[in-house]
Write an enzyme that holds these catalytic residues in place. Structure first.
Site, PDB file in Angstrom:
ATOM      1  N   HIS A  91       6.485 -26.273 -49.574  1.00 57.33           N
ATOM      2  CA  HIS A  91       6.560 -25.144 -50.505  1.00 57.33           C
ATOM      3  C   HIS A  91       5.416 -24.169 -50.226  1.00 57.33           C
ATOM      4  O   HIS A  91       4.287 -24.575 -49.923  1.00 57.33           O
ATOM      5  CB  HIS A  91       6.512 -25.638 -51.948  1.00 57.33           C
ATOM      6  CG  HIS A  91       7.844 -26.073 -52.468  1.00 57.33           C
ATOM      7  ND1 HIS A  91       7.995 -26.912 -53.553  1.00 57.33           N
ATOM      8  CD2 HIS A  91       9.108 -25.776 -52.050  1.00 57.33           C
ATOM      9  CE1 HIS A  91       9.284 -27.118 -53.781  1.00 57.33           C
ATOM     10  NE2 HIS A  91       9.976 -26.444 -52.884  1.00 57.33           N
TER      11      HIS A  91
ATOM     12  N   ASP B  66       3.383 -22.281 -51.909  1.00 55.57           N
ATOM     13  CA  ASP B  66       2.087 -22.280 -52.597  1.00 55.57           C
ATOM     14  C   ASP B  66       1.167 -23.379 -52.096  1.00 55.57           C
ATOM     15  O   ASP B  66       0.020 -23.471 -52.529  1.00 55.57           O
ATOM     16  CB  ASP B  66       2.273 -22.380 -54.116  1.00 55.57           C
ATOM     17  CG  ASP B  66       2.995 -23.636 -54.557  1.00 55.57           C
ATOM     18  OD1 ASP B  66       3.922 -24.071 -53.857  1.00 55.57           O
ATOM     19  OD2 ASP B  66       2.647 -24.185 -55.624  1.00 55.57           O
TER      20      ASP B  66
END
Length: 315
Positions: A65, A67
């Site tokens: 992901h 982030d």
């Protein structure tokens, strides 16, 4: 060993928290730094610390992901621009190698050092004479790994003066005593290791758990750990959302640390919905389950106290 939080927020940066990144400073143990996740703008965060990108030896990415990895290309480039020549070990899911190589190729970024890619699976992903890193598959919406970092016990410290008093000559016999063996001197007398050494120092254990629902693997990786770093995107009132999106609540994190009989618990990856004034209530609820719990903030630093065998906040 010191732990430095470079980003403690979930999903996207906020005014209070940057996205996920944590530095494990092992300057005393091996003269290097390990990073766990590398969210957006991590190199900007590093500028506000004493960490040198060229000292980064290993980077562990929990999952794919954004982030948790959007800061990786920039950091890799800066490590090169700042004279980094030592190889870098990069650990993560199978798609990580493709992501890094494609980004560097399309941005025409040339590195002055080689990257050694290690595809992570469950089990031991790194081990040498001083450290061991174990990975475990957590329960998120995509494959995500948690990491257990163990420092191996240090060898007993040899008391040279005592050894000389007992007639131990310089040479290989001293090394055997330090390694815990008994030796026979030329005159036939026996000298045991315990007579000339101090007790071996215990090493530290740190568990770093990225995005995950409450699961048994989190407890396994945290068993008897001196420090557990656990995501806590939600709270008790939003536990339904936590389960739906593959995340944990602050109470889930406290439950993991308590069940695992761990020492210090530090929660991170907090949602931007939580304001600073909310933290007092979150913390009180966590400490009802695991008293030795705190909420991590960007640039918080904690260190390993070897004498007391515990994690302490550094001011």
């Amino acid at each position: 060993m010191q732990v430095v939080f470079l980003g403690t927020g979930a999903g996207m940066p906020s005014k209070q928290r940057n996205t996920s990144a944590l530095a494990l400073k092992l300057l005393e143990e091996r003269g290097t730094v390990w990073l766990f996740d590398c969210g957006e703008a991590v190199q900007h965060q590093i500028l506000r610390t004493s960490i040198k990108p060229r000292k980064v030896e290993k980077i562990f990415i929990s999952h794919m992901h954004g982030d948790h990895l959007f800061g990786l290309p920039g950091l890799l480039g800066s490590r090169s621009f700042q004279g980094g020549e030592e190889p870098l070990d990069l650990y993560g899911p199978k798609d990580l190698k493709e992501y890094v190589e494609m980004t560097l190729r399309l941005s025409r970024t040339h590195l002055t050092y080689p990257i050694h890619f290690h595809e992570v699976s469950e089990g031991i992903v790194f081990e040498d004479d001083t450290m061991k890193v174990e990975a475990g598959l957590l329960e998120h919406v995509i494959p995500t790994y948690g990491f257990r970092i163990e420092q191996k016990d240090l060898l007993p410290k040899l008391d040279i003066d005592k050894a000389r008093e007992l007639g131990v000559p310089k040479g290989p016999l001293l090394a055997k005593l330090k390694a815990g063996e008994s030796v026979v001197l030329p005159d036939g007398s026996l000298v045991e290791s315990e007579q000339v050494t101090e007790a071996a120092q215990k090493g530290f254990t740190v568990s770093i758990l990225g995005d995950t629902r409450l699961c048994n693997k989190s407890v396994e990786l945290s068993r008897e750990a001196h420090l557990v770093v656990h995501e806590a995107t939600f709270d008790g009132e939003t536990k339904k959302l936590a389960k739906e999106y593959g995340h944990s609540t602050t109470l889930d994190a406290a439950s993991v640390a308590s069940t695992a009989n761990a020492g210090k618990l530090l929660v991170n990856h907090l949602s931007a919905r939580f304001m600073p004034e909310d933290e007092k209530g979150l913390l009180a609820a966590m400490r009802q389950i695991h008293p030795n719990a705190d909420i991590a903030h960007d640039f918080d630093e904690y260190g390993w106290n070897k004498k007391e065998h515990r994690i302490m906040k550094l001011e």
